[in-house]
Design an enzyme around this catalytic site. Structure first.
Site, mmCIF file in Angstrom:
data_model
loop_
_atom_site.group_PDB
_atom_site.id
_atom_site.type_symbol
_atom_site.label_atom_id
_atom_site.label_comp_id
_atom_site.label_asym_id
_atom_site.label_seq_id
_atom_site.Cartn_x
_atom_site.Cartn_y
_atom_site.Cartn_z
ATOM 1 N N HIS A 261 -5.273 4.508 -6.134
ATOM 2 C CA HIS A 261 -6.569 3.840 -6.071
ATOM 3 C C HIS A 261 -7.631 4.883 -6.347
ATOM 4 O O HIS A 261 -7.506 6.022 -5.906
ATOM 5 C CB HIS A 261 -6.782 3.220 -4.682
ATOM 6 C CG HIS A 261 -7.899 2.230 -4.650
ATOM 7 N ND1 HIS A 261 -9.224 2.615 -4.581
ATOM 8 C CD2 HIS A 261 -7.885 0.878 -4.701
ATOM 9 C CE1 HIS A 261 -9.975 1.523 -4.577
ATOM 10 N NE2 HIS A 261 -9.207 0.459 -4.651
ATOM 11 N N ASP A 312 -2.494 -4.199 -3.422
ATOM 12 C CA ASP A 312 -1.705 -5.153 -4.207
ATOM 13 C C ASP A 312 -0.213 -5.036 -3.944
ATOM 14 O O ASP A 312 0.537 -5.988 -4.180
ATOM 15 C CB ASP A 312 -1.948 -4.920 -5.704
ATOM 16 C CG ASP A 312 -3.407 -5.137 -6.064
ATOM 17 O OD1 ASP A 312 -3.935 -6.204 -5.717
ATOM 18 O OD2 ASP A 312 -4.009 -4.241 -6.678
#
Lengths: 375, 375
Positions: A261, A312
């Site tokens: 991320h 996710d």
């Protein structure tokens, strides 16, 4: 022209917000000053909507009032209703839902109004309608009808009822409710930023939400949760087969979806909760395959690439265990994130300035027109 | 966290581009290195589309090939066709067209494909369909039908034919063609930037174009040309009444639309051309009222506020003289800008990085959850 910042505006402050904050080094996420670890599993999605859109965790009376308002506006308007059968016939769910969110602007009772109170109502209605849009879309393409919404249930349980066709047990509904809280807001993520860029022209709330839907579907953003599930399902052989698959994929320079991320340098705090939920659902359902595979995969990716799972990654096995079809994972993300998008749009309107950056020109210079016959 | 840049990302470089460049101090605009003063009135919109999307002013053979491709794909697909009557019934043109652009993604022959060649074809088709979408929408809401497209005419003349119902004389068509060239691209304007933010998640071309439609409709962006016309029409008494109106409005702290630009510190070079076109159309039509009023208004605003007219200001009187209904002015902007949006999306895909900025958190801190009954 100013100095060139990092590509993709990484670390460039694009806006101020009082909605959420991330400490990427410590792996912490806050909604209006509440640590996600303090509220996940303790507040309902409806309370989270109140926190984001209206600024505080609600009292019981405030929550009752919001729940009533959400219930009142969750049925689709005539335009969205009319379009449903046409858009459900082809394309992906996110394309259809992007079109339906856009179309629903004219159905809003405050259509054409741009005052603060009208925008507040539009924000609430978009949150109310998003789960129903997804469920109705899924029923339409499947040739079924959705069960009636149960007024005694919250958004999370009603969504599972309408999408799976059966009433979820209370714990399952609680777990999905927590998923919705975890996905609700995340500072200047790409879809939220797109919504703010659109709103900053003083365009309408639905234009901003529609743009956000378009951004969310991208595989580098919300589309990743579907890609994770597809990867898990494509690996023959269960948990034992994960390590050789991942090592080969990384050797072949393939990206493993659901890891890393831009903002977190350590574990995404949402992943911590989703991992626990994936484990609990494995116990509840007795179906441990995708949970075990996910656990193995995160270990191998951390070993080889030093990357942590993001929101996710465990969302995939969780949604799968909840009985949600894979191609609705990104729409489920939208059901939650609509609360954050609309709260950010309200915040943008409240202290607006057009978002119009500069660019660096790297093309040809000093070109001279010549008639077409001389080119 | 980096230093806080100016609000609205003013002067912050968000992306590199080889498409257009602005020298705001000198008041110059370039498309791929061609000064807008060198090409406006000399190249057709189709040549401009080739320049932006394909990198060069076309040879005759390249232009013939592009024109053929545009003609082949300008009719609406079945989904957009089916939705037309539903979306034309209510709301504003830009809402309906935003929905139709979104819906048309599934009609594209390359739907679901994301390779470079497929995206290039989608870009061309979006440019081909946009004018037809606007004309068909307008006919649908007016209860009329559009004249057949004339294969001997270009995009500009065919659009005027379909929207006004009569074939434009050649000079009028040339002037509108020049309008389309002037509006085609403009670096990181808000709608283009929204399109790039969406595309940078690797979402599809239509998601990006739909988001751009939503941004363009904002009154701080493309919506301004309609506001200019409404202002001109709201002033009773013609050119003589302009000065007292503007002085009073400015005294009342009202914004006069169509003036000033974040990037230009002097006259917007597009305004120079549009002013001349407005004058020529006043001569051609014998209807001088809005041109004279516009001239007077720009003088007063420059005197009192030191602001120059931007692209939207003279576009209003030009479009009005061309017989375009006021509420289609922003859609006409979209007909042109679709070429720039799609070219920027192609450029973003070619060297992509997720656009995910940071934010500055200004809200509450150290909040602690308490049970709802104790709030």
């Amino acid at each position: 022209m100013a100095d060139k910042p990092p590509r993709g505006l990484a670390d460039v402050v694009a806006a101020s917000t009082a909605l959420s904050d991330i400490d990427g080094t410590a792996g912490r996420l806050f909604y209006r000053g509440y640590d996600i670890h303090d509220i996940a599993g303790r507040i309902s999605f409806e309370e989270c909507v109140h926190l984001l859109q209206r600024g505080s965790l609600p009292t019981q009376a405030q929550l009752d009032s919001l729940v009533e308002e959400l219930a009142e506006h969750r049925e689709l308007g005539p335009t969205a209703e009319a379009l449903l059968s046409y858009v459900a016939g082809s394309g992906t769910p996110m394309e259809a839902l992007r079109t339906l969110v856009s179309a629903s602007s004219v159905d809003d009772p405050d259509a054409g109004e741009s005052g603060t109170a009208a925008n507040q109502r539009k924000a609430t209605r978009l949150v109310a309608q998003m789960p129903v849009l997804v469920a109705r879309y899924h029923a339409e393409r499947s040739g079924t009808t959705v069960p009636e919404l149960d007024p005694s249930l919250g958004i999370a349980a009603n969504f599972l009822l309408q999408v799976t066709g059966s009433r979820p047990d209370p714990r399952t509904a609680e777990l999905f409710d927590e998923c919705l809280v975890l996905h609700a807001d995340h500072t200047m993520n790409a879809s939220t930023f797109a919504a703010r860029v659109i709103a900053a022209t003083l365009s309408d709330m639905h234009s901003a939400a529609t743009g956000a839907m378009g951004a969310l579907r991208g595989p580098l953003h919300g589309g990743a949760n579907e890609a994770v599930m597809q990867t898990l399902q494509s690996i023959d052989g269960g948990p034992e087969a994960v390590e050789p698959y991942v090592r080969q994929a990384l050797e072949d320079k393939q990206k493993i979806m659901g890891f890393g991320h831009r903002v977190y340098k350590t574990e995404d705090p949402r992943a911590t909760h989703l991992r626990a939920m994936s484990a609990e659902l494995a116990d509840l359902t007795g179906e441990r395959r995708f949970y075990e595979m996910s656990r193995r995969m995160e270990q191998v990716v951390l070993d080889v690439k030093g990357l942590y799972p993001n929101v996710d990654f465990f969302a995939a096995s969780v949604y799968h265990a909840l009985g949600i079809p894979t191609d609705l994972f990104t729409p489920v993300f939208a059901v939650s994130r609509m609360s954050g998008w609309t709260a950010h749009v309200l915040e943008q309107y409240a202290d607006n300035r057009l978002i119009r950056p500069d660019s660096e020109y790297l093309g040809e210079r000093d070109q001279k027109w010549v008639p077409i016959e001389d080119r």
